[in-house]
Design a protein around this motif. Structure first.
Motif, PDB file in Angstrom:
ATOM      1  N   VAL A 139      58.488  55.682  41.761  1.00  0.00           N
ATOM      2  CA  VAL A 139      58.680  56.562  42.903  1.00  0.00           C
ATOM      3  C   VAL A 139      57.812  57.783  42.679  1.00  0.00           C
ATOM      4  CG1 VAL A 139      60.367  57.914  44.190  1.00  0.00           C
ATOM      5  CG2 VAL A 139      61.029  55.743  43.191  1.00  0.00           C
ATOM      6  N   THR A 140      56.977  58.077  43.675  1.00  0.00           N
ATOM      7  CA  THR A 140      56.094  59.222  43.537  1.00  0.00           C
ATOM      8  C   THR A 140      56.816  60.496  43.935  1.00  0.00           C
ATOM      9  OG1 THR A 140      55.253  59.047  45.774  1.00  0.00           O
ATOM     10  CG2 THR A 140      54.097  57.779  44.073  1.00  0.00           C
ATOM     11  N   GLU A 141      56.261  61.603  43.526  1.00  0.00           N
ATOM     12  CA  GLU A 141      56.839  62.896  43.865  1.00  0.00           C
ATOM     13  C   GLU A 141      56.801  63.122  45.375  1.00  0.00           C
ATOM     14  OE1 GLU A 141      56.114  67.605  42.789  1.00  0.00           O
ATOM     15  OE2 GLU A 141      55.080  66.067  41.639  1.00  0.00           O
ATOM     16  N   GLN A 146      59.538  63.668  50.622  1.00  0.00           N
ATOM     17  CA  GLN A 146      59.722  63.182  51.996  1.00  0.00           C
ATOM     18  C   GLN A 146      61.179  62.806  52.250  1.00  0.00           C
ATOM     19  OE1 GLN A 146      56.838  60.034  52.118  1.00  0.00           O
ATOM     20  NE2 GLN A 146      55.217  61.380  52.903  1.00  0.00           N
ATOM     21  N   ASP A 147      61.830  62.184  51.266  1.00  0.00           N
ATOM     22  CA  ASP A 147      63.246  61.850  51.413  1.00  0.00           C
ATOM     23  C   ASP A 147      64.100  63.108  51.543  1.00  0.00           C
ATOM     24  OD1 ASP A 147      62.698  59.159  51.313  1.00  0.00           O
ATOM     25  OD2 ASP A 147      63.263  58.941  49.188  1.00  0.00           O
ATOM     26  N   ASP A 150      63.586  64.474  55.009  1.00  0.00           N
ATOM     27  CA  ASP A 150      64.298  63.681  56.005  1.00  0.00           C
ATOM     28  C   ASP A 150      65.792  63.978  55.974  1.00  0.00           C
ATOM     29  OD1 ASP A 150      61.899  62.558  56.725  1.00  0.00           O
ATOM     30  OD2 ASP A 150      62.229  60.680  55.616  1.00  0.00           O
ATOM     31  N   LEU A 151      66.363  64.150  54.771  1.00  0.00           N
ATOM     32  CA  LEU A 151      67.785  64.466  54.666  1.00  0.00           C
ATOM     33  C   LEU A 151      68.095  65.846  55.240  1.00  0.00           C
ATOM     34  CD1 LEU A 151      68.585  63.056  51.119  1.00  0.00           C
ATOM     35  CD2 LEU A 151      69.439  62.188  53.303  1.00  0.00           C
ATOM     36  N   LEU A 152      67.219  66.804  54.991  1.00  0.00           N
ATOM     37  CA  LEU A 152      67.429  68.145  55.546  1.00  0.00           C
ATOM     38  C   LEU A 152      67.333  68.147  57.067  1.00  0.00           C
ATOM     39  CD1 LEU A 152      65.505  70.309  52.935  1.00  0.00           C
ATOM     40  CD2 LEU A 152      67.976  70.246  53.309  1.00  0.00           C
ATOM     41  N   GLY A 171      56.956  68.864  65.168  1.00  0.00           N
ATOM     42  CA  GLY A 171      56.433  69.668  64.090  1.00  0.00           C
ATOM     43  C   GLY A 171      55.475  68.847  63.259  1.00  0.00           C
ATOM     44  N   PRO A 172      54.873  69.468  62.311  1.00  0.00           N
ATOM     45  CA  PRO A 172      53.898  68.725  61.503  1.00  0.00           C
ATOM     46  C   PRO A 172      54.603  67.624  60.698  1.00  0.00           C
ATOM     47  CG  PRO A 172      54.310  70.862  60.523  1.00  0.00           C
ATOM     48  CD  PRO A 172      55.040  70.826  61.830  1.00  0.00           C
ATOM     49  N   ASP A 173      54.001  66.444  60.684  1.00  0.00           N
ATOM     50  CA  ASP A 173      54.536  65.327  59.919  1.00  0.00           C
ATOM     51  C   ASP A 173      53.817  65.307  58.573  1.00  0.00           C
ATOM     52  OD1 ASP A 173      55.903  63.148  59.107  1.00  0.00           O
ATOM     53  OD2 ASP A 173      54.868  61.715  60.413  1.00  0.00           O
ATOM     54  N   LEU A 174      54.565  65.384  57.502  1.00  0.00           N
ATOM     55  CA  LEU A 174      53.978  65.460  56.171  1.00  0.00           C
ATOM     56  C   LEU A 174      53.673  64.102  55.580  1.00  0.00           C
ATOM     57  CD1 LEU A 174      56.218  68.240  54.648  1.00  0.00           C
ATOM     58  CD2 LEU A 174      53.954  68.465  55.636  1.00  0.00           C
ATOM     59  N   ARG A 175      53.944  63.072  56.314  1.00  0.00           N
ATOM     60  CA  ARG A 175      53.702  61.731  55.766  1.00  0.00           C
ATOM     61  C   ARG A 175      52.270  61.391  55.747  1.00  0.00           C
ATOM     62  NH1 ARG A 175      58.763  57.878  57.054  1.00  0.00           N
ATOM     63  NH2 ARG A 175      60.279  59.447  56.731  1.00  0.00           N
TER      64      ARG A 175
END
Length: 175
Positions: A139-141, A146-147, A150-152, A171-175
């Motif tokens: 699992v990368t940082e 991102q998880d 998404d939870l926030l 808003g800006p998507d960080l993916r």
């Protein structure tokens, strides 16, 4: 009253110490260690006999048959009755040789065959079950962040069992 509580606490502590000691002794590691010490002691006599009976005579072809007689006189005369300082490097060399032979025999006759045996057992086990252990997916940082994001967002917008009730705000998507 206080004295009686102190006695009860002391008895409980003694019982817990004895229970802990009993659990320690009943673990397999202690028994394995005891067996290893006994076998090691017996094995040491064999190695010592090999060093004294085979190695020392081979070295004795160059000098004395006993490595303990090799020494260097550092200060003064080392003759009997003199006050010289004698370094007995032969006994150190004999002990080092003893250690190397012991380590080699233990490795080549015990450790290496046991490692091969355990590897064969593991291969047989995998062949029987037809399964190999799956590689863990790293699992990368970025995925962790991102998880969390998404939870926030889900917490802020309101969700039930991970299902978003309303759309995420633009808003800006960080993916």
């Amino acid at each position: 009253m206080t004295r009686r509580l102190t006695e009860v606490n002391a008895k409980k502590e003694a019982a817990s110490i004895l229970d802990g000691f009993k659990a320690f002794l009943m673990r397999g590691n202690v028994i394995d260690l005891a067996v290893a010490v006994v076998i090691g002691a017996a094995f040491t006599s064999i190695v010592t006999a090999v060093v004294k009976g085979v190695i020392n005579p081979l070295v004795g072809g160059i000098g004395t048959k006993n490595l303990d007689h090799y020494s260097v006189c550092v200060k003064g005369s080392c003759k009997p009755g003199a006050d010289g300082v004698e370094i007995l490097w032969g006994s150190v060399a004999g002990a080092a040789l003893n250690f190397v032979i012991t380590a080699a025999v233990v490795y080549f006759l015990m450790v290496m065959p046991m490692s091969k045996y355990l590897a064969r057992q593991e291969a047989r086990k995998q062949a029987r079950t037809g399964k190999t252990e799956p590689e863990p997916i790293p699992v990368t940082e970025l995925e962790v962040l991102q998880d969390i994001r998404d939870l926030l967002v889900a917490q802020r917008t309101g969700t039930v069992d991970g299902v978003v009730k309303q759309q995420r705000p633009a808003g800006p998507d960080l993916r």
